[in-house]
Design a protein around this motif. Structure first.
Motif, short mmCIF file in Angstrom:
data_model
loop_
_atom_site.label_atom_id
_atom_site.label_comp_id
_atom_site.label_asym_id
_atom_site.label_seq_id
_atom_site.Cartn_x
_atom_site.Cartn_y
_atom_site.Cartn_z
N MET A 86 41.85 41.06 57.95
CA MET A 86 41.93 41.92 56.76
C MET A 86 40.59 41.89 56.03
SD MET A 86 43.86 39.68 53.81
CE MET A 86 43.11 38.18 53.16
N LYS A 87 40.35 42.91 55.21
CA LYS A 87 39.15 42.97 54.39
C LYS A 87 39.38 42.25 53.06
CE LYS A 87 36.75 45.53 57.24
NZ LYS A 87 35.57 44.96 57.95
N ALA A 88 38.38 41.51 52.62
CA ALA A 88 38.47 40.78 51.36
C ALA A 88 37.13 40.83 50.65
CB ALA A 88 38.88 39.34 51.60
N ALA A 89 37.16 40.98 49.33
CA ALA A 89 35.94 40.95 48.52
C ALA A 89 35.72 39.51 48.05
CB ALA A 89 36.07 41.89 47.33
N VAL A 90 34.70 38.87 48.58
CA VAL A 90 34.44 37.47 48.27
C VAL A 90 33.28 37.38 47.28
CG1 VAL A 90 33.80 35.22 49.21
CG2 VAL A 90 35.27 36.77 50.54
N PHE A 91 33.52 36.69 46.19
CA PHE A 91 32.48 36.45 45.18
C PHE A 91 31.53 35.39 45.72
CE2 PHE A 91 31.39 33.93 41.21
CZ PHE A 91 30.43 34.83 40.76
N THR A 92 30.26 35.74 45.88
CA THR A 92 29.30 34.81 46.48
C THR A 92 28.28 34.25 45.49
OG1 THR A 92 27.95 36.70 47.18
CG2 THR A 92 29.53 35.82 48.78
N GLY A 93 28.35 34.67 44.24
CA GLY A 93 27.42 34.18 43.22
C GLY A 93 27.21 35.25 42.18
N PRO A 94 26.52 34.94 41.08
CA PRO A 94 26.32 35.91 40.01
C PRO A 94 25.80 37.25 40.53
CG PRO A 94 25.56 33.76 39.30
CD PRO A 94 25.93 33.63 40.75
N TYR A 95 26.51 38.31 40.16
CA TYR A 95 26.19 39.69 40.52
C TYR A 95 26.24 39.95 42.02
CZ TYR A 95 24.65 39.86 35.66
OH TYR A 95 24.62 39.80 34.29
N GLN A 96 27.01 39.15 42.76
CA GLN A 96 27.05 39.31 44.21
C GLN A 96 28.49 39.25 44.74
OE1 GLN A 96 24.38 36.63 46.33
NE2 GLN A 96 23.07 36.50 44.51
N PHE A 97 28.80 40.20 45.63
CA PHE A 97 30.04 40.20 46.38
C PHE A 97 29.72 40.48 47.84
CE2 PHE A 97 32.23 40.81 42.34
CZ PHE A 97 33.42 40.11 42.54
N GLU A 98 30.58 40.00 48.71
CA GLU A 98 30.46 40.31 50.13
C GLU A 98 31.83 40.73 50.65
OE1 GLU A 98 29.28 38.09 54.35
OE2 GLU A 98 28.71 37.19 52.43
N ILE A 99 31.88 41.85 51.34
CA ILE A 99 33.12 42.30 51.96
C ILE A 99 33.23 41.60 53.31
CG2 ILE A 99 34.49 44.24 52.76
CD1 ILE A 99 34.03 44.19 49.74
N CYS A 100 34.24 40.74 53.44
CA CYS A 100 34.38 39.88 54.62
C CYS A 100 35.67 40.21 55.37
CB CYS A 100 34.40 38.41 54.21
SG CYS A 100 32.95 37.84 53.34
N ASP A 101 35.69 39.81 56.62
CA ASP A 101 36.91 39.85 57.42
C ASP A 101 37.58 38.49 57.33
OD1 ASP A 101 36.99 42.52 58.55
OD2 ASP A 101 35.22 41.95 59.71
N ARG A 102 38.81 38.49 56.88
CA ARG A 102 39.59 37.26 56.80
C ARG A 102 40.86 37.42 57.65
NH1 ARG A 102 38.82 33.88 52.17
NH2 ARG A 102 36.56 33.66 51.88
N GLU A 103 41.38 36.31 58.12
CA GLU A 103 42.61 36.36 58.90
C GLU A 103 43.77 36.79 58.00
OE1 GLU A 103 45.27 33.44 61.81
OE2 GLU A 103 43.27 32.82 61.10
N LYS A 104 44.59 37.69 58.51
CA LYS A 104 45.76 38.15 57.76
C LYS A 104 46.72 36.98 57.58
CE LYS A 104 49.36 41.72 58.02
NZ LYS A 104 49.86 42.87 58.82
N PRO A 105 47.12 36.68 56.35
CA PRO A 105 47.98 35.51 56.12
C PRO A 105 49.39 35.73 56.65
CG PRO A 105 47.68 36.73 54.09
CD PRO A 105 46.77 37.37 55.09
N VAL A 106 50.06 34.62 56.90
CA VAL A 106 51.44 34.63 57.39
C VAL A 106 52.32 33.93 56.36
CG1 VAL A 106 53.00 33.88 59.22
CG2 VAL A 106 50.68 34.63 59.79
N PRO A 107 53.41 34.56 55.93
CA PRO A 107 54.27 33.92 54.91
C PRO A 107 55.03 32.73 55.46
CG PRO A 107 55.29 35.93 55.70
CD PRO A 107 53.92 35.88 56.32
N GLY A 108 55.06 31.64 54.69
CA GLY A 108 55.84 30.47 55.03
C GLY A 108 57.20 30.54 54.37
N PRO A 109 57.94 29.44 54.37
CA PRO A 109 59.25 29.41 53.72
C PRO A 109 59.15 29.80 52.24
CG PRO A 109 58.96 27.48 55.10
CD PRO A 109 57.63 28.17 55.06
N LYS A 110 60.05 30.68 51.82
CA LYS A 110 60.12 31.16 50.44
C LYS A 110 58.92 32.02 50.04
CE LYS A 110 64.06 29.25 49.25
NZ LYS A 110 65.25 30.08 48.88
N GLU A 111 58.10 32.40 51.00
CA GLU A 111 56.91 33.19 50.69
C GLU A 111 57.07 34.63 51.17
OE1 GLU A 111 53.32 29.91 50.63
OE2 GLU A 111 53.67 31.04 52.47
N VAL A 112 56.28 35.51 50.52
CA VAL A 112 56.32 36.94 50.82
C VAL A 112 54.90 37.42 51.10
CG1 VAL A 112 56.83 39.22 49.86
CG2 VAL A 112 58.36 37.30 49.38
#
Length: 343
Positions: free
Chosen positions: A1-27
């Protein structure tokens, strides 16, 4: 999945992160909209960066669709539209047991590193415990659904101030929460609502939101005008939504004797306050953080269109333009108030 990661003052990086999987009681939630909060801006500009440490995914104002549920989830099913309560509590501490979950001794906030590093919703998918979700009514858009948090804060502010029928209320700061508070104070019964800011543009919007009077705090005759407009006594309730010493002391100066000042804004842990005003006028000063049982009220206000959000949402951008959204909010001349990102 795409995620906007804060990398420092005035900086963001659009990264690929693994799509999360819900555990017990999670959505698993497919995020459709996420707002940029004023509390995100200060770390972005390098002030109080411990609140949003580099490497974090910001974003705690969000709404979306349920995509999958984990074991034991009974309240939700795929396709449900939801708004997220980002305040996480342990349900076991003394505050939680007293029904004050927003004051939990071990509270966490998604998209924040202030009490513990916890990624937020500026991404395509997010996993949350089922208890953090609220049904988003069909009449409420995803963009509007992101206001569960800021509007919940505004309602809680008014409740903490004890605003009642016939009160005169001053709201200092015409940002997102200030503009919402102008409206919620009126809904609570205030007979007069005065908005205070330095921006003519924001005060113009406050006027459209129902403020009876809009004043600039740097007006040399400010205190005299406030006194005249409030029957010579001063307002019953002053709500501070800026967070600097000058505006807090202004609140203490203008509030009537035995009136109430509600503290929301803060830019620094400590401020120099005119304590003499508190003592000699017997003022009540109360803090306000988050919201407790106002979630259902907030969503009902939105469902019934009792609060105008159209003028507050000034910009909508795709997630990839997250830096542009933050820069717009940092630019005092951009006209930006609430920026919504669409992952």
């Amino acid at each position: 999945m795409k995620a906007a990661v804060f990398t420092g003052p005035y900086q963001f990086e659009i990264c690929d992160r693994e799509k999360p999987v819900p555990g017990p009681k999670e959505v698993l939630i497919h995020i459709k909209a996420v707002g940029i909060c004023g509390s995100d801006l200060h770390p972005y500009m390098g002030d109080g960066i411990d609140r949003r440490q580099p490497g974090i995914i910001m974003g705690h104002e969000a709404a979306g669709d349920v995509e999958a549920v984990g074991e034991g989830v009974t309240r939700w099913e795929p396709g449900d539209r939801v708004a997220i309560n980002p305040q996480i509590n342990d349900e076991t501490c003394p505050m939680c047991r007293r029904g004050l979950a927003h004051l939990c001794d071990h509270s966490l906030l998604i998209g924040s590193s202030m009490r513990g590093f916890l990624d937020g919703a500026m991404c395509e998918y997010l996993v949350m415990n089922e208890k953090q979700l609220f049904h988003l009514p069909d009449e409420v858009s995803y963009d509007e659904g992101t206001f569960l948090d800021p509007l919940g804060n505004a309602i809680h502010l008014v409740n903490r101030g004890g605003v009642k029928l016939g009160d005169r209320v001053v709201v200092i700061g015409a940002g997102t929460i200030g503009l919402l508070t102008v409206q919620t104070a009126r809904l609570a019964g205030a007979i007069q609502v005065i908005a205070v800011d330095l921006s003519d543009y924001k005060l113009g919007i406050a006027k459209e939101m129902g403020a009876d009077l809009c004043l600039k705090s740097n007006d040399p005759d400010f205190l005299e005008k406030i006194k005249k407009e409030t029957g010579g006594m001063g307002p019953d309730v002053v709500i501070e939504a800026v967070g600097i010493g000058a505006t807090y002391n202004l609140a203490l100066q203008m509030c009537r004797k035995r009136g109430t000042v509600v503290a929301l804004g803060f830019t620094k842990p400590e401020l120099n306050l005119a304590i003499q005003q508190v003592i000699y006028k017997e003022l009540t000063v109360v803090g306000s953080t988050g919201y407790a049982d106002e979630c259902e009220t907030t969503l009902e206000y939105m469902r019934k269109k009792m609060v105008n959000l159209d003028k507050v949402i000034t910009h909508r951008l795709p997630l990839k333009d997250v830096k542009e959204g933050f820069d717009l909010l940092c630019d005092k001349n951009s006209g930006a108030i609430k920026v919504i990102l669409h992952p």
